[in-house]
Design a protein around this motif. Structure first.
Motif, PDB file in Angstrom:
ATOM      1  N   PHE A 109       0.834  -1.159  -0.130  1.00 43.01           N
ATOM      2  CA  PHE A 109       0.169  -0.094  -0.156  1.00 43.01           C
ATOM      3  C   PHE A 109       0.839   1.249   0.081  1.00 43.01           C
ATOM      4  N   GLU A 110       2.211   1.165   0.461  1.00 43.85           N
ATOM      5  CA  GLU A 110       3.015   2.330   0.534  1.00 43.85           C
ATOM      6  C   GLU A 110       3.449   2.394  -1.117  1.00 43.85           C
ATOM      7  N   THR A 111       3.548   1.542  -1.787  1.00 44.11           N
ATOM      8  CA  THR A 111       3.996   1.604  -3.200  1.00 44.11           C
ATOM      9  C   THR A 111       2.833   2.085  -4.144  1.00 44.11           C
ATOM     10  N   LEU A 112       1.557   1.681  -3.428  1.00 44.30           N
ATOM     11  CA  LEU A 112       0.221   1.942  -4.154  1.00 44.30           C
ATOM     12  C   LEU A 112      -0.053   3.514  -4.223  1.00 44.30           C
ATOM     13  N   ALA A 113       0.265   4.023  -2.971  1.00 42.03           N
ATOM     14  CA  ALA A 113       0.365   5.445  -2.673  1.00 42.03           C
ATOM     15  C   ALA A 113       1.324   6.267  -3.455  1.00 42.03           C
ATOM     16  N   GLN A 114       2.441   5.854  -3.542  1.00 43.61           N
ATOM     17  CA  GLN A 114       3.288   6.731  -4.307  1.00 43.61           C
ATOM     18  C   GLN A 114       2.942   6.573  -5.766  1.00 43.61           C
ATOM     19  N   LYS A 115       2.392   5.748  -6.235  1.00 43.92           N
ATOM     20  CA  LYS A 115       1.962   5.596  -7.679  1.00 43.92           C
ATOM     21  C   LYS A 115       0.637   6.247  -8.008  1.00 43.92           C
ATOM     22  N   TYR A 116      -0.217   6.272  -7.057  1.00 40.94           N
ATOM     23  CA  TYR A 116      -1.580   6.557  -7.721  1.00 40.94           C
ATOM     24  C   TYR A 116      -2.217   7.544  -6.744  1.00 40.94           C
ATOM     25  N   ASP A 117      -1.728   8.056  -5.511  1.00 38.21           N
ATOM     26  CA  ASP A 117      -2.531   8.943  -4.547  1.00 38.21           C
ATOM     27  C   ASP A 117      -2.608  10.407  -5.412  1.00 38.21           C
ATOM     28  N   ASN A 118      -1.974  10.680  -6.416  1.00 37.89           N
ATOM     29  CA  ASN A 118      -2.222  12.042  -7.119  1.00 37.89           C
ATOM     30  C   ASN A 118      -2.624  11.649  -8.531  1.00 37.89           C
ATOM     31  N   ASP A 119      -3.559  10.317  -8.560  1.00 33.98           N
ATOM     32  CA  ASP A 119      -3.879  10.052  -9.942  1.00 33.98           C
ATOM     33  C   ASP A 119      -5.197  10.392 -10.383  1.00 33.98           C
TER      34      ASP A 119
END
Length: 209
Positions: A109-119
């Motif tokens: 979920f850390e990687t998920l946030a890095q990739k998509y939190d601003n998507d």
């Protein structure tokens, strides 16, 4: 926030609602710290092409299927694989006692946030544990620290999410309000923002709120 949300698999002509989809991308992490995000990209791109936004939910337990636990973790000598009947189907449950699986979930979920939190293609993120990540296991029942995470890890997980997502609202199933396992660990985890809840039934959730 309440309203009608369609499943991504429906043939929709309307352009006014987001699309909700389950994804078992967790299992696509074949080796430690290396995940294949192509299924997430494919779904987000398809949904965006219809001028919709996505509501994503990642599951690791689904009746009648293998768990979402990556194969490299299942292959570890101290990992305890569990297969039991759920919803009258042979169902594989994660071994929530295993430290590598716990570490992996936090990292995922850390990687998920890095990739998509601003998507902008992602409107909301639905999170949780148990069947369909909906915070329940009707049968054969929950076992904290085995087929269901311990209260300590639940608290750690939600506090972790609270530090990761700044633009994408994340929500927990309303079933967490009813199950005995939740105690108060979830509410205390909301250090930055209020806890949000989701449910598949608009009418039922409305009566609860």
């Amino acid at each position: 926030m309440t309203g009608l949300v369609f499943w991504e698999s429906l043939d929709l002509r309307c352009r006014c609602h987001p699309a909700r989809i389950f994804i078992s991308a967790i299992r696509r992490c074949k080796v430690k710290e290396q995940c294949d995000w192509s299924i997430v990209e494919e779904k987000l791109a398809g949904i965006a092409s219809r001028k919709h936004q996505a509501v994503l939910r990642f599951w690791d337990t689904y009746p009648g299927r293998e768990s979402g636990v990556p194969d490299y973790i299942k292959a570890l000598p101290d990992y305890k694989n569990v297969v039991e009947k759920s919803e009258n189907r042979d169902t594989e449950f994660p071994d929530w006692s295993h430290p590598e699986y716990q570490r992996f979930i936090l990292e995922f979920f850390e990687t998920l946030a890095q990739k998509y939190d601003n998507d902008p293609r992602l409107a909301f993120l639905e999170v949780g544990f148990g069947l369909w990540s909906e915070y329940h296991i009707y049968d054969p029942g929950r076992e904290n620290g085995r087929k269901f995470p311990s209260k300590a890890f639940q608290s750690q997980y939600f506090r972790h999410l609270d530090t990761l997502f700044h633009n994408t609202p994340w929500m927990i199933s309303q079933d967490s309000l009813m199950c005995a396992n939740r105690a108060i660990c979830i509410r205390r985890s909301a250090t930055r923002s209020a806890i949000r809840y989701f449910d598949d039934s608009f009418i039922w959730l409305g009566t609860r709120l």
